[in-house]
Scaffold this active site. Structure first.
Site, PDB file in Angstrom:
ATOM      1  N   THR A 291       0.817  -1.219   0.000  1.00 21.48           N
ATOM      2  CA  THR A 291       0.000   0.000   0.000  1.00 21.48           C
ATOM      3  C   THR A 291       0.850   1.268   0.000  1.00 21.48           C
ATOM      4  O   THR A 291       0.313   2.371   0.028  1.00 21.48           O
ATOM      5  CB  THR A 291      -0.912   0.037   1.238  1.00 21.48           C
ATOM      6  OG1 THR A 291      -0.103  -0.091   2.405  1.00 21.48           O
ATOM      7  CG2 THR A 291      -1.956  -1.064   1.185  1.00 21.48           C
ATOM      8  N   GLU A 292       2.172   1.123  -0.027  1.00 24.25           N
ATOM      9  CA  GLU A 292       3.023   2.321  -0.072  1.00 24.25           C
ATOM     10  C   GLU A 292       3.725   2.418  -1.428  1.00 24.25           C
ATOM     11  O   GLU A 292       3.182   2.986  -2.355  1.00 24.25           O
ATOM     12  CB  GLU A 292       3.989   2.323   1.113  1.00 24.25           C
ATOM     13  CG  GLU A 292       3.214   2.477   2.434  1.00 24.25           C
ATOM     14  CD  GLU A 292       4.083   2.493   3.662  1.00 24.25           C
ATOM     15  OE1 GLU A 292       5.090   3.214   3.668  1.00 24.25           O
ATOM     16  OE2 GLU A 292       3.750   1.782   4.636  1.00 24.25           O
ATOM     17  N   MET A 293       4.869   1.797  -1.585  1.00 18.45           N
ATOM     18  CA  MET A 293       5.557   1.909  -2.880  1.00 18.45           C
ATOM     19  C   MET A 293       5.378   0.658  -3.735  1.00 18.45           C
ATOM     20  O   MET A 293       5.632   0.691  -4.941  1.00 18.45           O
ATOM     21  CB  MET A 293       7.039   2.226  -2.657  1.00 18.45           C
ATOM     22  CG  MET A 293       7.243   3.556  -1.931  1.00 18.45           C
ATOM     23  SD  MET A 293       8.949   3.884  -1.493  1.00 18.45           S
ATOM     24  CE  MET A 293       9.416   4.939  -2.848  1.00 18.45           C
TER      25      MET A 293
END
Lengths: 174, 352
Positions: free
Chosen positions: B158-160
């Protein structure tokens, strides 16, 4: 110088070198590794003592920051990693024994670090509570005065005295 | 009868003298060898001394912060470039800077960051400033070092949303990166080198020379009387019990809701709210979080791991209620906030 003399001198020099080489080789301990290992052990012992001292210092507000704990535990971890390199001259059962002791030491350090973290968290709450407690007692005593409840006021004063005494001398029966 | 003397002299001259010479060489050489060996080993023995760093601690709970001078400038330059590079994310849209913008206090000033393909994060993004002084990384302290921390956002779905082979592949396609890594590390692009250089850059993001640092260095005019009063309250109310040390926090864990049930009052408890419990599984660590640094705190709203406090006065009131268990009057909150604003430092010699 005759050839015979030269031969004798060379033989003598060779024998001296051989004797020196054998002398060095027969020494059972590699002194550099021995000293490095010993130094790490001393560092561990000193830092452990310093942390124990710092715990008391923080407890009695002679030290107001937890940074020294962080730094010293980190240094202990580094020394412990270095200690894993047991000198090669230690062999056999002794090597296994040292390995076991280091493993135990590693577990103890982990345990100590956890306890230090718990101490930091709980000590912070204790400090806040001790600071606020007299203020709270004063407020409660004020309320007791308004209702002329002298028994409650006396009880609060005694409670404050006991708590502060216990904080100063936390021994059983103090 | 012939005297034996000439024969003895002849023997001594022809036979004994060479043997004396040989013996002298043997024992002389041996003695020299022993002396040299002993002097070498005694030199080693002298090296045995317990050396631990013992900087002088001041009486104040907070110490001035210092800029790091032991960092490799080449790694910092490379790390800065990687920090800004969106190719570290799977869709080439997000860089570290997307959430840790140096222009906004090293944060994105959002309660929850927006990750890859618009995914909303579970926790407030902490500032990257002075992160090198934190004893652990992340709110729950799950990473021991900045290097280990990098795996978190980079690999998070859900980030990078990246993987290391993917990132390394992209970076290897850049001749500048290949050359840069070779110059610094003498080797090709590798994940350990990427982590090392980004971490080095992050370590360079210290913000010394706050007005409060100058005050601690005995420049009493660096703070107004109200700000000094705010600092006194900060100490006497017990804020400094947790927010202490050079980083004004970042060196211990504390439970959120020590004196009152923060999470029950807030509601909607989620996984991230469990704090350090998610790392250790120890029930005693439930709701425990790393105490955040208060340096540059005026630049990093919203506050707390859940980003629920939009302003500094609101954050101070929440802390007073749930951590100190005492109500604070508005003037007291105002003074403490004034003090907190003196913790804003400089980055590379420029005020933040």
């Amino acid at each position: 110088m005759t050839a015979g003399k030269l031969r004798n001198i060379l033989m003598g020099a060779g024998a001296a070198l051989l004797l020196t080489f054998l002398f060095v080789q027969q020494r059972p301990v590699d002194i550099r590794h021995h000293d490095r290992f010993l130094n790490d052990l001393l560092v561990m012992r000193q830092l452990d003592t310093e942390i124990n001292r710092d715990l008391f210092s923080v407890r009695y507000e002679l030290l107001n920051s937890y940074d020294p704990f962080v730094r010293k535990l980190e240094e202990m971890r580094k020394a412990q990693v270095d200690l894993q390199l047991i000198p090669l001259f230690v062999k056999g059962r002794k090597r296994e024994e040292i390995g076991q002791l280091l493993k135990r030491e590693s577990e103890l350090l982990l345990q100590k670090a956890r306890l230090v973290e718990t101490f930091k968290s709980k000590n912070a709450i204790l400090k806040n509570s001790i600071r606020y407690f007299p203020v709270l007692i004063a407020e409660a005593s004020g309320a007791a005065d308004k209702t002329k409840d002298t028994a409650l006021r006396d009880h609060l004063a005694n409670l404050l005295r006991d708590i502060l005494l216990y904080y100063l001398t936390p021994q059983k029966g103090a | 009868m012939k005297s034996p003397l000439p024969a003895v002299v002849r023997f001594a001259k022809n036979r004994l003298l060479p043997w004396v010479l040989v013996s002298s060489f043997v024992f002389g050489g041996f003695a020299i060898g022993v002396v040299v060996f002993n002097s070498w080993t005694s030199g080693e023995a002298q090296a045995v001394e317990v050396t631990t760093s013992q900087p002088k601690e001041s009486d104040e709970p907070i110490q001035p912060i210092e800029a790091r001078t032991d960092l490799d400038p080449r790694k910092i330059v490379l790390g800065r470039r990687l920090f800004d590079d969106p190719r570290l994310s799977h869709n080439n849209q997000l860089s570290c800077t997307s959430c840790h913008d140096l222009k906004t206090g090293g944060t994105d000033r959002k309660a929850r960051s927006t990750g890859i393909y618009g995914a909303v994060g579970v926790i407030n993004t902490p500032t990257v400033f002075n992160s090198g002084f934190n004893f652990r990384q992340f709110w729950d302290g799950r990473a021991e070092t900045l290097e280990k921390q990098i795996d978190g956002p980079l690999l998070s779905k859900t980030e990078m949303g990246s993987t290391w082979p993917e990132v390394i592949g992209k970076l290897k396609s850049s001749p500048e990166y290949v050359q840069g890594f070779r110059q610094i590390y003498g080797d090709g692009v590798q994940s350990d080198y990427v982590k090392d250089s980004i971490a080095e850059f992050e370590r360079s993001l210290s913000t010394p020379n706050a007005r409060f640092d100058r005050y601690l260095r005995h420049d009493t005019k660096a703070l107004t009387s109200r700000e000094q009063e705010g600092y006194k309250l900060f100490k006497s109310f017990g804020c400094a019990s947790c927010h202490q040390g050079a980083n004004v926090g970042g060196n211990m864990y504390q439970k959120l809701g020590v004196m009152a049930p923060y999470f029950a009052d807030r509601g909607h408890i989620n996984w991230a709210d469990q704090g350090r419990f998610n790392v250790t599984g120890d029930p005693r660590d439930m709701y425990m979080f790393k105490v955040p640094s208060l340096r540059n705190v005026e630049l990093t709203p919203p506050y707390f791991h859940d980003g629920t406090a939009a302003t500094l006065p609101a954050a101070v009131r929440v802390m007073a209620t749930y951590q100190l268990g005492r109500p604070l009057a508005d003037p007291e909150v105002g003074l403490i906030v004034e003090f907190l604003k003196t913790l804003t430092g400089e980055l590379n010699g420029r005020p933040l």
